[in-house]
Scaffold this motif. Sequence first.
Motif, mmCIF file in Angstrom:
data_model
loop_
_atom_site.group_PDB
_atom_site.id
_atom_site.type_symbol
_atom_site.label_atom_id
_atom_site.label_comp_id
_atom_site.label_asym_id
_atom_site.label_seq_id
_atom_site.Cartn_x
_atom_site.Cartn_y
_atom_site.Cartn_z
ATOM 1 N N GLN A 111 -7.822 6.584 3.366
ATOM 2 C CA GLN A 111 -9.121 6.026 3.757
ATOM 3 C C GLN A 111 -9.578 4.943 2.784
ATOM 4 O OE1 GLN A 111 -12.952 8.334 3.337
ATOM 5 N NE2 GLN A 111 -12.820 8.319 5.577
ATOM 6 N N GLU A 112 -9.419 5.187 1.496
ATOM 7 C CA GLU A 112 -9.845 4.209 0.498
ATOM 8 C C GLU A 112 -9.066 2.905 0.640
ATOM 9 O OE1 GLU A 112 -11.108 7.418 -3.021
ATOM 10 O OE2 GLU A 112 -9.168 6.399 -3.085
ATOM 11 N N TYR A 113 -7.767 3.027 0.868
ATOM 12 C CA TYR A 113 -6.937 1.825 0.980
ATOM 13 C C TYR A 113 -7.271 1.064 2.265
ATOM 14 C CZ TYR A 113 -2.769 -1.131 0.739
ATOM 15 O OH TYR A 113 -1.923 -2.208 0.668
ATOM 16 N N SER A 114 -7.511 1.775 3.349
ATOM 17 C CA SER A 114 -7.792 1.116 4.633
ATOM 18 C C SER A 114 -9.110 0.357 4.601
ATOM 19 C CB SER A 114 -7.807 2.144 5.766
ATOM 20 O OG SER A 114 -8.844 3.087 5.581
ATOM 21 N N MET A 115 -10.049 0.774 3.758
ATOM 22 C CA MET A 115 -11.313 0.038 3.638
ATOM 23 C C MET A 115 -11.102 -1.309 2.960
ATOM 24 S SD MET A 115 -13.927 3.154 2.609
ATOM 25 C CE MET A 115 -15.332 2.055 2.459
ATOM 26 N N LYS A 116 -10.169 -1.375 2.028
ATOM 27 C CA LYS A 116 -9.884 -2.626 1.309
ATOM 28 C C LYS A 116 -8.903 -3.494 2.088
ATOM 29 C CE LYS A 116 -9.476 -5.391 -2.354
ATOM 30 N NZ LYS A 116 -10.552 -6.260 -2.859
ATOM 31 N N TYR A 117 -7.913 -2.867 2.737
ATOM 32 C CA TYR A 117 -6.873 -3.599 3.457
ATOM 33 C C TYR A 117 -6.773 -3.063 4.891
ATOM 34 C CZ TYR A 117 -5.577 -4.779 -1.349
ATOM 35 O OH TYR A 117 -5.591 -5.194 -2.655
ATOM 36 N N PRO A 118 -7.803 -3.296 5.732
ATOM 37 C CA PRO A 118 -7.857 -2.683 7.072
ATOM 38 C C PRO A 118 -6.769 -3.158 8.031
ATOM 39 C CG PRO A 118 -9.584 -4.336 6.804
ATOM 40 C CD PRO A 118 -8.972 -4.141 5.453
ATOM 41 N N HIS A 119 -6.159 -4.307 7.775
ATOM 42 C CA HIS A 119 -5.179 -4.847 8.713
ATOM 43 C C HIS A 119 -3.748 -4.407 8.413
ATOM 44 C CE1 HIS A 119 -8.397 -7.245 10.331
ATOM 45 N NE2 HIS A 119 -8.614 -7.828 9.164
ATOM 46 N N GLU A 120 -3.541 -3.670 7.354
ATOM 47 C CA GLU A 120 -2.179 -3.263 6.976
ATOM 48 C C GLU A 120 -1.851 -1.903 7.587
ATOM 49 O OE1 GLU A 120 -1.255 -3.670 2.883
ATOM 50 O OE2 GLU A 120 -1.855 -5.776 2.815
ATOM 51 N N LYS A 121 -1.598 -1.921 8.872
ATOM 52 C CA LYS A 121 -1.406 -0.693 9.642
ATOM 53 C C LYS A 121 -0.191 0.116 9.166
ATOM 54 C CE LYS A 121 -4.892 -1.878 12.203
ATOM 55 N NZ LYS A 121 -6.205 -1.230 11.969
ATOM 56 N N VAL A 122 0.896 -0.568 8.831
ATOM 57 C CA VAL A 122 2.110 0.142 8.408
ATOM 58 C C VAL A 122 1.859 0.890 7.109
ATOM 59 C CG1 VAL A 122 4.515 -0.128 7.683
ATOM 60 C CG2 VAL A 122 3.625 -1.479 9.593
ATOM 61 N N LEU A 362 -6.029 9.525 -10.594
ATOM 62 C CA LEU A 362 -6.981 8.543 -11.114
ATOM 63 C C LEU A 362 -8.397 8.903 -10.672
ATOM 64 C CD1 LEU A 362 -4.921 5.294 -10.566
ATOM 65 C CD2 LEU A 362 -5.936 5.967 -12.761
ATOM 66 N N VAL A 363 -9.357 8.714 -11.537
ATOM 67 C CA VAL A 363 -10.739 9.130 -11.273
ATOM 68 C C VAL A 363 -11.487 8.112 -10.414
ATOM 69 C CG1 VAL A 363 -12.980 9.574 -12.361
ATOM 70 C CG2 VAL A 363 -10.891 10.558 -13.342
ATOM 71 N N GLU A 364 -11.318 6.821 -10.702
ATOM 72 C CA GLU A 364 -12.076 5.776 -10.018
ATOM 73 C C GLU A 364 -11.409 5.374 -8.701
ATOM 74 O OE1 GLU A 364 -14.911 4.378 -10.679
ATOM 75 O OE2 GLU A 364 -15.305 5.125 -12.712
ATOM 76 N N PRO A 365 -12.160 5.353 -7.588
ATOM 77 C CA PRO A 365 -11.608 4.837 -6.324
ATOM 78 C C PRO A 365 -11.052 3.423 -6.481
ATOM 79 C CG PRO A 365 -13.709 5.926 -5.939
ATOM 80 C CD PRO A 365 -13.544 5.852 -7.422
ATOM 81 N N ARG A 366 -11.731 2.612 -7.283
ATOM 82 C CA ARG A 366 -11.268 1.243 -7.562
ATOM 83 C C ARG A 366 -9.831 1.244 -8.080
ATOM 84 N NH1 ARG A 366 -13.690 -0.089 -13.064
ATOM 85 N NH2 ARG A 366 -12.115 1.498 -13.540
ATOM 86 N N ASP A 367 -9.557 2.132 -9.027
ATOM 87 C CA ASP A 367 -8.218 2.193 -9.627
ATOM 88 C C ASP A 367 -7.192 2.764 -8.653
ATOM 89 O OD1 ASP A 367 -9.209 1.158 -11.984
ATOM 90 O OD2 ASP A 367 -9.589 3.121 -12.881
ATOM 91 N N ARG A 368 -7.620 3.722 -7.849
ATOM 92 C CA ARG A 368 -6.679 4.312 -6.878
ATOM 93 C C ARG A 368 -6.213 3.266 -5.872
ATOM 94 N NH1 ARG A 368 -10.263 9.025 -7.258
ATOM 95 N NH2 ARG A 368 -11.332 8.430 -5.335
ATOM 96 N N VAL A 369 -7.134 2.433 -5.393
ATOM 97 C CA VAL A 369 -6.777 1.396 -4.421
ATOM 98 C C VAL A 369 -5.846 0.367 -5.064
ATOM 99 C CG1 VAL A 369 -7.656 -0.494 -3.000
ATOM 100 C CG2 VAL A 369 -8.867 1.693 -3.048
ATOM 101 N N GLN A 370 -6.174 -0.054 -6.274
ATOM 102 C CA GLN A 370 -5.361 -1.076 -6.934
ATOM 103 C C GLN A 370 -3.947 -0.574 -7.238
ATOM 104 O OE1 GLN A 370 -7.526 -2.437 -10.382
ATOM 105 N NE2 GLN A 370 -8.985 -3.621 -9.172
ATOM 106 N N VAL A 371 -3.825 0.643 -7.732
ATOM 107 C CA VAL A 371 -2.508 1.172 -8.056
ATOM 108 C C VAL A 371 -1.704 1.435 -6.783
ATOM 109 C CG1 VAL A 371 -1.252 3.092 -9.132
ATOM 110 C CG2 VAL A 371 -3.252 2.125 -10.260
ATOM 111 N N THR A 372 -2.372 1.893 -5.727
ATOM 112 C CA THR A 372 -1.688 2.059 -4.437
ATOM 113 C C THR A 372 -1.136 0.728 -3.957
ATOM 114 O OG1 THR A 372 -3.124 3.903 -3.807
ATOM 115 C CG2 THR A 372 -1.967 2.774 -2.036
ATOM 116 N N ARG A 373 -1.937 -0.316 -4.090
ATOM 117 C CA ARG A 373 -1.486 -1.661 -3.697
ATOM 118 C C ARG A 373 -0.274 -2.081 -4.518
ATOM 119 N NH1 ARG A 373 -1.396 -5.203 0.452
ATOM 120 N NH2 ARG A 373 -1.364 -7.369 -0.266
ATOM 121 N N HIS A 374 -0.306 -1.808 -5.797
ATOM 122 C CA HIS A 374 0.829 -2.155 -6.661
ATOM 123 C C HIS A 374 2.089 -1.391 -6.258
ATOM 124 C CE1 HIS A 374 3.379 -2.736 -10.102
ATOM 125 N NE2 HIS A 374 3.315 -1.463 -10.423
#
Length: 639
Positions: A111-122, A362-374
């Motif tokens: 859910q956190e990742y989809s809010m930042k990158y909603p078009h990346e369905k795969v 990771l505690v911060e949602p910000r960090d979870r999204v960024q590391v997931t992206r990486h």
Amino acid sequence: MMFVLFLSFFFLFLVYYVKNRKFNKGSSRVINVCNVCLKPSKNKCTNCNQIYYCSKKCQKKDWKEHKKVCGTVGTELIIPTSSSPSEMREFISDLMFDNDMENSNIPNIEQEYSMKYPHEKVHIQFLNSVQSSIKYLHFIERFIDHDPSEPDPKYIMKRWNEFSDVLIKFLTTPRKIGDIFIEKKKSPYLREKDVDAQSFNNMPKQSLTLNKGKVHIAIGFVDLDLLLRAKIIQNENSIDQPIQFIGYEGSVYAVAKTNVIKEMIIKKAPIRSIIEVWFSSVWTIETLKHFEKAVKSVLRFEDAPNDGPPNPTKKELHPKVRSLISHWNKSIKSPKSQQEAHKLWSKTFTSEDSVFFIVANLVEPRDRVQVTRHILTGEFPLMDDQSQKNLIASITMFNCNNGISPHSSNELMLQMMPMSTILSKNQRKEISFLNAIYNFLENAIIKVCDWLSPLEGQDEKIEIYLHFQPVTNDNSALLASIRQLDPWMMSWNNICDYFYVQDFHELLRACSGNDTVHIMTSIDWFKEIFGAHIMEYDGRVRRKMLNDAQKKISIAEKFVDPSGYFRYTDVISHPYNIGDIEAMMVVKESWQSYFFMGQDLINIGDFSFVPYAHTHKTHTLLNICFTYNKKVNIKTYCK
């Protein structure tokens, strides 16, 4: 289809463990009303056939207490006997997503990742399966103290990295905790081709103290990460000359890439460009220009012998290394796109659950999204602020020849980062996790840049020479060449894991100088000793071992991560990863005795575990530092 396969596996796991569970006998009230809400009920727990429940919900709510007194060996939990797939799916779904699991503070990565990158369905669909796998860990943990009736071949293979007759004999004969599996099959140290070549190191290194003017030999260096935390000192043993850092590697790819990065540092390319070439799947156009400049500089190195040791203190290229760098030089004219980089990265990346434990803790949602992206794209730093026209795929990762295939499965740059250094110097609320890592790399590379291109009057100087050359007992000419350099320190990465102990000491002695200090890290030491895994202990003590290990992790927080980038209580990980932290403490001294057995005049400086970090690929890393000269003050160089 994946969900059906997952359910099948889950059901087999459930039946296997539940049929073999051992509960303590005890008494409980027997009355035909629900044991939770006291409503009339005709349904009993089929495990003990005594306690009534009006619904599955009430049974689950009471299970934490009821299981202490429920049933005997061989009985079962309530499992639908119907062969209906929908019934089975409903049961397993209820069990996996009961109240305990829903309230276990597992972040919703999808859910956190989809809010930042909603078009990346795969990517979002992939993260959905990751989310389910992480929740599944909580179910596995419930059975940590139950003993399976028969050994599982898959578990044995993963635990010992083989399933041989000699191993089975070792495991089935009477033994005690601390016994060594001396007949373990060793993996080959060198391969004919760089299949799954490492793009960067996969574990943190010790903090080195380099003595001014002395020689450091780096065997199996992979990259220059040894220098990131190193410092240069001057004492009575120092010489008024630059330090000579001489590396030998059996990987064409590692030698080629690291030579180019070294030239970028010498030519003072922008730090971001150096970091991108070193770590990222995607580069900027500016980075490509600095890479091209460094490549052309490296191609002007002299030729190294094809079948003999190189001149250790000359800039030379083996023909195989020159071939790869020349191929990169040609590829610069037609680089792949960012989209192609993402696709190629995903082909070599598998859905190994443990990689995403980093994100979940990771505690911060910000960090979870960024590391997931990486993790999903391989970008570092993230390229969200760049125009697609300004981005290309990494030449070194995706444009190799001669069957060389860099970026091995689930390779992640976070695994090599010294978290105790990085996290202790940053505040979670002020700086993101990935930015903290970037700042560490920036400062460390600037330091190395100053060493390689010192200002006038600067005392801290270093020269780096990197060679493609296997270091083995059969390569006597190279060993003699190294010995003549009288190395002050030799680093061996984890090469000790590929040798039998006596053969390894023979190798080290053959190339040691009078005062040489040897440093290394073992990844696979625990695969040679019985008792390094929590499942090799009696089921009655495993729960305590797991709890004690979790306490150790909790205590480490205030020293390693004072601002709390990560969670250190209720850690999300496979219970084996946690429990083995306690298990390895029990057998470390036994393996140390085995490693140094028969070696006279050994001076041991360090034999300790790398502090726990959520980013480690394995949590049983063992740092080793020693010399064959009792007179050397080894504590000065191994910390």
